[in-house]
Design a protein around this motif. Structure first.
Motif, PDB file in Angstrom:
ATOM      1  N   ARG A  41       0.827  -1.213   0.000  1.00 28.27           N
ATOM      2  CA  ARG A  41       0.000   0.000   0.000  1.00 28.27           C
ATOM      3  C   ARG A  41       0.860   1.262   0.000  1.00 28.27           C
ATOM      4  O   ARG A  41       0.587   2.213  -0.740  1.00 28.27           O
ATOM      5  N   PHE A  42       1.902   1.275   0.826  1.00 33.87           N
ATOM      6  CA  PHE A  42       2.733   2.470   0.952  1.00 33.87           C
ATOM      7  C   PHE A  42       3.945   2.444   0.023  1.00 33.87           C
ATOM      8  O   PHE A  42       4.668   3.440  -0.068  1.00 33.87           O
ATOM      9  N   GLY A  43       4.167   1.307  -0.623  1.00 35.38           N
ATOM     10  CA  GLY A  43       5.333   1.206  -1.508  1.00 35.38           C
ATOM     11  C   GLY A  43       6.638   1.256  -0.740  1.00 35.38           C
ATOM     12  O   GLY A  43       7.604   1.891  -1.173  1.00 35.38           O
ATOM     13  N   VAL A  44       6.664   0.563   0.399  1.00 41.21           N
ATOM     14  CA  VAL A  44       7.850   0.566   1.250  1.00 41.21           C
ATOM     15  C   VAL A  44       8.245  -0.873   1.579  1.00 41.21           C
ATOM     16  O   VAL A  44       7.538  -1.824   1.247  1.00 41.21           O
ATOM     17  N   SER A  45       9.368  -1.017   2.262  1.00 45.05           N
ATOM     18  CA  SER A  45       9.824  -2.347   2.651  1.00 45.05           C
ATOM     19  C   SER A  45       9.025  -2.874   3.842  1.00 45.05           C
ATOM     20  O   SER A  45       8.445  -2.095   4.609  1.00 45.05           O
ATOM     21  N   GLN A  46       9.017  -4.194   4.000  1.00 45.33           N
ATOM     22  CA  GLN A  46       8.354  -4.798   5.152  1.00 45.33           C
ATOM     23  C   GLN A  46       9.050  -4.387   6.452  1.00 45.33           C
ATOM     24  O   GLN A  46       8.409  -4.290   7.500  1.00 45.33           O
ATOM     25  N   THR A  47      10.351  -4.118   6.367  1.00 48.85           N
ATOM     26  CA  THR A  47      11.100  -3.670   7.552  1.00 48.85           C
ATOM     27  C   THR A  47      10.551  -2.340   8.066  1.00 48.85           C
ATOM     28  O   THR A  47      10.367  -2.154   9.276  1.00 48.85           O
ATOM     29  N   SER A  48      10.270  -1.421   7.145  1.00 47.76           N
ATOM     30  CA  SER A  48       9.715  -0.114   7.546  1.00 47.76           C
ATOM     31  C   SER A  48       8.354  -0.276   8.204  1.00 47.76           C
ATOM     32  O   SER A  48       8.026   0.422   9.172  1.00 47.76           O
ATOM     33  N   VAL A  49       7.555  -1.209   7.682  1.00 43.53           N
ATOM     34  CA  VAL A  49       6.229  -1.448   8.263  1.00 43.53           C
ATOM     35  C   VAL A  49       6.366  -2.035   9.663  1.00 43.53           C
ATOM     36  O   VAL A  49       5.656  -1.624  10.599  1.00 43.53           O
ATOM     37  N   ARG A  50       7.279  -2.987   9.831  1.00 45.64           N
ATOM     38  CA  ARG A  50       7.491  -3.578  11.161  1.00 45.64           C
ATOM     39  C   ARG A  50       7.928  -2.511  12.164  1.00 45.64           C
ATOM     40  O   ARG A  50       7.487  -2.516  13.320  1.00 45.64           O
ATOM     41  N   GLU A  51       8.806  -1.605  11.727  1.00 47.94           N
ATOM     42  CA  GLU A  51       9.248  -0.522  12.609  1.00 47.94           C
ATOM     43  C   GLU A  51       8.067   0.372  13.001  1.00 47.94           C
ATOM     44  O   GLU A  51       7.949   0.810  14.147  1.00 47.94           O
ATOM     45  N   ALA A  52       7.182   0.630  12.034  1.00 49.47           N
ATOM     46  CA  ALA A  52       5.996   1.451  12.302  1.00 49.47           C
ATOM     47  C   ALA A  52       5.078   0.765  13.314  1.00 49.47           C
ATOM     48  O   ALA A  52       4.547   1.403  14.231  1.00 49.47           O
ATOM     49  N   LEU A  53       4.911  -0.538  13.165  1.00 51.15           N
ATOM     50  CA  LEU A  53       4.047  -1.282  14.075  1.00 51.15           C
ATOM     51  C   LEU A  53       4.631  -1.334  15.483  1.00 51.15           C
ATOM     52  O   LEU A  53       3.889  -1.322  16.473  1.00 51.15           O
ATOM     53  N   LYS A  54       5.953  -1.367  15.568  1.00 52.67           N
ATOM     54  CA  LYS A  54       6.606  -1.327  16.883  1.00 52.67           C
ATOM     55  C   LYS A  54       6.319   0.006  17.587  1.00 52.67           C
ATOM     56  O   LYS A  54       6.132   0.055  18.799  1.00 52.67           O
ATOM     57  N   ILE A  55       6.284   1.081  16.801  1.00 53.91           N
ATOM     58  CA  ILE A  55       5.950   2.401  17.356  1.00 53.91           C
ATOM     59  C   ILE A  55       4.533   2.400  17.920  1.00 53.91           C
ATOM     60  O   ILE A  55       4.275   2.875  19.026  1.00 53.91           O
ATOM     61  N   LEU A  56       3.595   1.830  17.153  1.00 53.00           N
ATOM     62  CA  LEU A  56       2.192   1.787  17.586  1.00 53.00           C
ATOM     63  C   LEU A  56       2.009   0.852  18.785  1.00 53.00           C
ATOM     64  O   LEU A  56       1.132   1.078  19.621  1.00 53.00           O
ATOM     65  N   GLU A  57       2.844  -0.173  18.858  1.00 55.50           N
ATOM     66  CA  GLU A  57       2.759  -1.109  19.982  1.00 55.50           C
ATOM     67  C   GLU A  57       3.077  -0.412  21.300  1.00 55.50           C
ATOM     68  O   GLU A  57       2.492  -0.716  22.340  1.00 55.50           O
TER      69      GLU A  57
END
Length: 231
Positions: A41-57
């Protein structure tokens, strides 16, 4: 001299967008957040998404499950009632201190957002009302004069804004909210902190009542959405 502000990291920008989506109900309580789909969706790496989810966690907006991966945190009704009770005490203090400490320009800003909320209620625009609601309380935080109190309230509101958003459509919530906000602003202008404190407590108790009465429906709505997506 202007203060330098570091531009947000990619993961922080993704986290903010996902946070907005969770608040607006695009992702509902209990729903799985699929890393591959979000990355596409965002056109980014899965690593960036995991980092984002860690922030929300860290804000307890999402939680990691051993078998499901990341899911939107689903707060129980008892947890929400506890949070609303805490909100009542903390916001009462924030509004009272704002009434005593804020300058006239800040009060004018607060009044502007109360007027914007009323216009949104008249036009039955939930999204606009939601934005005005939290712009109003942001001004209150800016003028209450306590960084510690601001930190506590922002952390709590991050967890429950989505429930606030979902509850706006029930029980004349927009109308009642508009009425309370209007009376609170009048009391702020005359620096009646005791009345302001009492009214915000009454209002948050009303908000809690709406949440309790409609929590089951919100949960059923979430489950129905997830069932449709699995078909």
């Amino acid at each position: 001299m202007a203060v330098y502000q570091r531009p947000p990291k990619l993961s922080e920008s993704i986290a903010q967008q996902l946070k907005d989506d969770i608040i607006k109900g695009i992702y509902l309580p209990g729903e799985r957040l699929k890393i591959i789909e979000i990355a596409r969706r965002f056109g980014v790496s899965q690593t960036s998404v995991r980092e984002a989810l860690k922030i929300l966690e860290k804000s307890d907006l999402v939680s990691e499950s051993p078998h499901k991966g990341y899911v939107v945190t689903n707060l129980t009704l008892d947890e929400l009632v506890d949070i609303w009770t805490i909100k009542e005490k903390l916001w009462s203090l924030a509004f009272a201190w704002f009434t005593e400490r804020a300058d006239k320009e800040l009060i004018k800003d607060a009044e502007k957002w109360v007027s914007e909320f009323r216009n949104a209620y008249i036009e039955n625009d939930l999204d606009r009302a939601f934005e005005a609601n939290f712009a109003f309380t942001d001004v209150i935080l800016a003028g209450c004069g306590s960084r510690k109190l601001v930190t506590l309230l922002r952390s709590i509101e991050d967890q429950v804004k989505r429930y606030r958003y979902l509850s706006l459509e029930f029980d004349d919530n927009l109308k009642v909210s508009s009425q309370y906000f209007g009376e609170i602003i009048k009391a702020i202008w005359i620096r009646d902190s005791k009345k302001v404190s009492t009214m915000i407590q009454e209002y948050i108790r009303f908000s809690q009542k709406v949440l309790k009465e409609n929590y089951k429906y919100m949960q059923e709505k979430s489950k129905e959405k997830m069932r449709k997506e699995q078909l």
